[in-house]
Design an enzyme around this catalytic site. Sequence first.
Site, PDB file in Angstrom:
ATOM      1  CB  THR A   1      -0.944   0.028   1.231  1.00 16.95           C
ATOM      2  OG1 THR A   1      -1.641  -1.207   1.300  1.00 16.95           O
ATOM      3  CG2 THR A   1      -1.947   1.140   1.173  1.00 16.95           C
TER       4      THR A   1
ATOM      5  NE  ARG B   1      -7.819  -8.686   1.799  1.00 15.39           N
ATOM      6  CZ  ARG B   1      -6.942  -7.713   1.987  1.00 15.39           C
ATOM      7  NH1 ARG B   1      -6.554  -6.961   0.967  1.00 15.39           N
ATOM      8  NH2 ARG B   1      -6.440  -7.466   3.171  1.00 15.39           N
TER       9      ARG B   1
ATOM     10  CG  ASP C   1      -6.600  -1.450   5.116  1.00 12.71           C
ATOM     11  OD1 ASP C   1      -6.189  -2.402   4.422  1.00 12.71           O
ATOM     12  OD2 ASP C   1      -5.916  -0.427   5.330  1.00 12.71           O
TER      13      ASP C   1
ATOM     14  N   GLY D   1      -0.834  -1.839   6.039  1.00 17.50           N
ATOM     15  CA  GLY D   1      -0.655  -2.993   6.907  1.00 17.50           C
ATOM     16  C   GLY D   1      -1.714  -4.042   6.678  1.00 17.50           C
TER      17      GLY D   1
ATOM     18  N   GLY E   1      -4.895  -5.582   6.268  1.00 14.86           N
ATOM     19  CA  GLY E   1      -6.180  -4.929   6.015  1.00 14.86           C
ATOM     20  C   GLY E   1      -7.301  -5.379   6.915  1.00 14.86           C
TER      21      GLY E   1
END
Length: 322
Positions: free
Chosen positions: A182, A210, A213, A234, A236
């Site tokens: 990310t 899927r 976050d 990090g 999710g």
Amino acid sequence: MSKTPVIIVHGGAWAIPDSLAEGSVQGVRLASTVGYKVLGAGGSAVDAVEEAVRSMEDNPVFDAGVGSVLNADGEVEMDAVIMDGRDLKSGAVGCVQNIKNPISLARAVMEKTDHTLIVGKGANKFAEEVNAVTLPTNQLVTETARREWEELMKFRTTVTKLFSPRDTVQKESVPVAPGHDTVGAVALDTQGNIAFGTSTGGITAKRPGRIGDSPIIGAGGYADNNIGGVSTTGHGESIAKVCLAKHITHLMEGGMTPQTASETALTFMAKRVQGSGGVVVLNDNGNIGRHFTTERMAWAWVKDNVLHHGLNPGEDFSENVK
Ligand code: GLY
């Protein structure tokens, strides 16, 4: 009264391997400078975070845009979000394929639709409507992403639970996530407006469909002119469970500094759901926070023409912006 502009970016948490370390640091230095120049020219916080995130999406070192990790089917599915702290408007896309810059598509959702999140085929259909630039899969997938996928697929049954060596609770039977995760940016412009953007390929070998976050407001980030802004990275599922970004802005609203709020919220996430990650944070006065509970996180921020950056715990290098 005019505010001093600030931008802070991250290039993802996790145990970033040495082979990607230098590239990650160079990438966040470049992205923060690109965003800072937008702010210096009087551009908005939204413009600045979009440009900073685009710079990292175009950089194959990072898990976003080109360089995104692969799902269990060996395909790229990307998520991105952007939020304007003036009116809390936001836009996001999930599970998009073959889009060069998902952050710009997220911005189009914010500005051109009545929705906050569009996923999958619908998002790719919307991308056609707004003439988003596409890339064939072979130009999105890097050799690093392919190798990471081959390694992680050996652990197929436990692959959705990835831990970093610094987790307080680590299970020996699960693999340590080897790579990166990310990208994101938070900016404060001269008008006092705050925005954040976050973009990701997600986690390697995730189930097709899927979404973690990143495109979820309050988890992958948050921006409110009256408080501040956050972008997260990090694991999710852990970040979503504790609404990490909203948790941090809530702590700041109660009077905590961005740094203490970052550390408090990530400690809570480690204890409560055994998850690791990292955050970059700004408050409405342009004070910064950055913290991570993984091995490494590439980060950089610029204010008053001074750029700070780091990768390993405790690092804080500074230099003048050219
Ligand atoms: N933090 C990115 C993801 O878990 O998808």
